[in-house]
Write a protein that holds these residues in place. Structure first.
Motif, PDB file in Angstrom:
ATOM      1  N   ASN A 168     -14.613  41.887  13.366  1.00  0.00           N
ATOM      2  CA  ASN A 168     -14.082  42.503  14.585  1.00  0.00           C
ATOM      3  C   ASN A 168     -12.597  42.794  14.369  1.00  0.00           C
ATOM      4  OD1 ASN A 168     -13.260  43.240  17.144  1.00  0.00           O
ATOM      5  ND2 ASN A 168     -14.293  41.570  18.191  1.00  0.00           N
ATOM      6  N   LEU A 169     -12.322  43.845  13.608  1.00  0.00           N
ATOM      7  CA  LEU A 169     -10.949  44.117  13.194  1.00  0.00           C
ATOM      8  C   LEU A 169     -10.082  44.634  14.338  1.00  0.00           C
ATOM      9  CD1 LEU A 169     -11.405  45.673   9.643  1.00  0.00           C
ATOM     10  CD2 LEU A 169     -11.343  43.296  10.363  1.00  0.00           C
ATOM     11  N   TYR A 170     -10.682  45.336  15.267  1.00  0.00           N
ATOM     12  CA  TYR A 170      -9.902  45.867  16.392  1.00  0.00           C
ATOM     13  C   TYR A 170      -9.284  44.713  17.193  1.00  0.00           C
ATOM     14  CZ  TYR A 170      -8.576  49.087  20.115  1.00  0.00           C
ATOM     15  OH  TYR A 170      -7.860  49.834  21.013  1.00  0.00           O
ATOM     16  N   SER A 171     -10.079  43.705  17.482  1.00  0.00           N
ATOM     17  CA  SER A 171      -9.567  42.549  18.234  1.00  0.00           C
ATOM     18  C   SER A 171      -8.565  41.758  17.403  1.00  0.00           C
ATOM     19  CB  SER A 171     -10.720  41.644  18.670  1.00  0.00           C
ATOM     20  OG  SER A 171     -11.559  42.323  19.580  1.00  0.00           O
ATOM     21  N   CYS A 172      -8.776  41.729  16.076  1.00  0.00           N
ATOM     22  CA  CYS A 172      -7.795  41.081  15.195  1.00  0.00           C
ATOM     23  C   CYS A 172      -6.432  41.739  15.336  1.00  0.00           C
ATOM     24  CB  CYS A 172      -8.244  41.166  13.742  1.00  0.00           C
ATOM     25  SG  CYS A 172      -9.594  40.085  13.298  1.00  0.00           S
ATOM     26  N   LYS A 173      -6.439  43.066  15.372  1.00  0.00           N
ATOM     27  CA  LYS A 173      -5.184  43.814  15.498  1.00  0.00           C
ATOM     28  C   LYS A 173      -4.498  43.499  16.833  1.00  0.00           C
ATOM     29  CE  LYS A 173      -5.078  46.758  11.857  1.00  0.00           C
ATOM     30  NZ  LYS A 173      -3.907  47.057  11.018  1.00  0.00           N
ATOM     31  N   SER A 228      -0.324  50.219  19.938  1.00  0.00           N
ATOM     32  CA  SER A 228      -1.422  51.115  20.294  1.00  0.00           C
ATOM     33  C   SER A 228      -2.712  50.348  20.577  1.00  0.00           C
ATOM     34  CB  SER A 228      -1.647  52.129  19.163  1.00  0.00           C
ATOM     35  OG  SER A 228      -2.640  53.064  19.514  1.00  0.00           O
ATOM     36  N   PHE A 229      -2.913  49.238  19.844  1.00  0.00           N
ATOM     37  CA  PHE A 229      -4.125  48.436  20.050  1.00  0.00           C
ATOM     38  C   PHE A 229      -4.059  47.660  21.366  1.00  0.00           C
ATOM     39  CE2 PHE A 229      -3.876  49.285  15.580  1.00  0.00           C
ATOM     40  CZ  PHE A 229      -5.190  49.510  15.210  1.00  0.00           C
ATOM     41  N   ILE A 230      -2.868  47.241  21.729  1.00  0.00           N
ATOM     42  CA  ILE A 230      -2.688  46.524  22.999  1.00  0.00           C
ATOM     43  C   ILE A 230      -2.959  47.446  24.182  1.00  0.00           C
ATOM     44  CG2 ILE A 230      -1.028  45.314  24.478  1.00  0.00           C
ATOM     45  CD1 ILE A 230      -1.673  43.668  22.062  1.00  0.00           C
ATOM     46  N   HIS A 231      -2.485  48.695  24.073  1.00  0.00           N
ATOM     47  CA  HIS A 231      -2.504  49.603  25.222  1.00  0.00           C
ATOM     48  C   HIS A 231      -3.589  50.673  25.152  1.00  0.00           C
ATOM     49  CE1 HIS A 231       1.176  47.654  26.401  1.00  0.00           C
ATOM     50  NE2 HIS A 231       1.751  47.976  25.272  1.00  0.00           N
ATOM     51  N   GLY A 232      -4.467  50.582  24.152  1.00  0.00           N
ATOM     52  CA  GLY A 232      -5.541  51.568  24.059  1.00  0.00           C
ATOM     53  C   GLY A 232      -5.052  52.941  23.698  1.00  0.00           C
ATOM     54  N   GLY A 233      -4.121  53.002  22.726  1.00  0.00           N
ATOM     55  CA  GLY A 233      -3.529  54.280  22.344  1.00  0.00           C
ATOM     56  C   GLY A 233      -4.369  55.051  21.336  1.00  0.00           C
ATOM     57  N   THR A 234      -3.942  56.265  21.045  1.00  0.00           N
ATOM     58  CA  THR A 234      -4.711  57.142  20.161  1.00  0.00           C
ATOM     59  C   THR A 234      -4.647  56.694  18.704  1.00  0.00           C
ATOM     60  OG1 THR A 234      -2.781  58.598  20.009  1.00  0.00           O
ATOM     61  CG2 THR A 234      -4.450  59.151  21.660  1.00  0.00           C
TER      62      THR A 234
END
Length: 282
Positions: A70-75, A209-215
């Motif tokens: 789950n790399l997105y959550s890791c970031k 960007s990962f915190i705020h749902g950025g592009t």
């Protein structure tokens, strides 16, 4: 996830735990005596212990997510890990430089008041929408009603004092002042870890960007799904950052204790040896 990539995360965990154990042994066995012997650092020890526990929990959360791919959550978790670690390091360096715990007292007071002020502004936000008026002063007066003890500080004073703990200021200070310098280490990976640690500000910005749902985060998610090599590279990268943050958070705390009492040389040596052992295995 390939077996070899998975192995890197598995290898990292026991070394991270061994290094953290050196910190927690001091907290568990010596903290009371350290506070008694150095009352001028009472607040320092209290907050440093809290930071170490939080950092440990974030790191273990990232490692668990890595094993689940789950790399997105890791970031997402990597950003607060960087902030916690560098803030801990900054507070230690400033406290030692000042030879007291005033920086911790200012951190506790002014960051709390600043967060209260921001919270009050959010409560008053409706007023701004309805009237179009500036709410900063209104929010400050409302905060005084809730926290009358802050009358001795102006709104600008609270913001000014709290700003010394922004990531930008912390990062700048640590790049100019650092107690433990591994840039001249005989081990190339230790040299690289130190350079990475001091250059981590750019990574911190990207992680927003990962915190705020950025592009930028959207593009990352697509790339790791379509390209296995990129996915594996990211796992290696995240593992490296976690190990580096773990090492420097631990070495900063133990070094702080050693500066005061000069009896933790062996703890520091073990932490460095564990780090070197880890690098030999990957």
């Amino acid at each position: 996830m390939s077996e070899n990539i998975n192995k890197i995360s598995v290898i990292a965990k026991p070394y991270i735990e061994k290094i953290f154990n050196e910190v927690f042994k001091i907290i568990e066995n010596d903290l009371g005596a350290l506070i008694k012997n150095h009352p001028e650092f009472n607040e320092s020890f209290r907050y440093l212990s809290i930071f170490e526990v939080r950092i440990s929990r974030i790191i273990h959360g990232i490692l668990d997510l890595l094993l689940k791919d789950n790399l997105y959550s890791c970031k997402i978790l990597l950003r607060p890990l960087i902030e916690h670690t560098l803030k801990l390091d900054y507070l230690i360096q400033k406290s030692l430089s000042d030879k007291n715990d005033n920086i911790f007292k200012e951190y506790a007071l002014f960051c709390d008041l600043y967060e209260e002020l921001q919270y009050q502004k959010s409560l008053d936000f409706k007023s701004k929408i309805l009237t179009g008026e500036e709410i900063d002063e209104v929010a400050f007066q409302d905060l005084i009603k809730r926290r009358p003890e802050i009358k001795e500080y102006s709104r600008n004073k609270i913001i000014e004092k709290a700003n010394q703990f922004t990531f930008r200021n912390i990062f700048k200070y640590l790049n100019e002042n650092h107690e433990y310098d591994f840039i001249n280490s005989s081990d190339e990976k230790m040299k690289k870890s130190y350079k990475t640690y001091l250059q981590i500000g750019s990574l911190y910005s990207d992680l927003s960007s990962f915190i705020h749902g950025g592009t930028f985060a959207d593009g990352f998610e697509l790339k790791i799904q379509l390209d296995k090599e990129i996915n594996d590279f990211e796992i290696i990268d995240i593992s490296e950052y976690v190990v580096i943050m773990n090492f420097y958070a631990s070495i900063a705390f133990i070094g702080f204790c050693n500066t005061l009492e000069n009896k933790y040389d062996e703890n520091i040596k073990r932490v460095v040896d564990y780090q070197l052992e880890y690098y030999k295995k990957i």
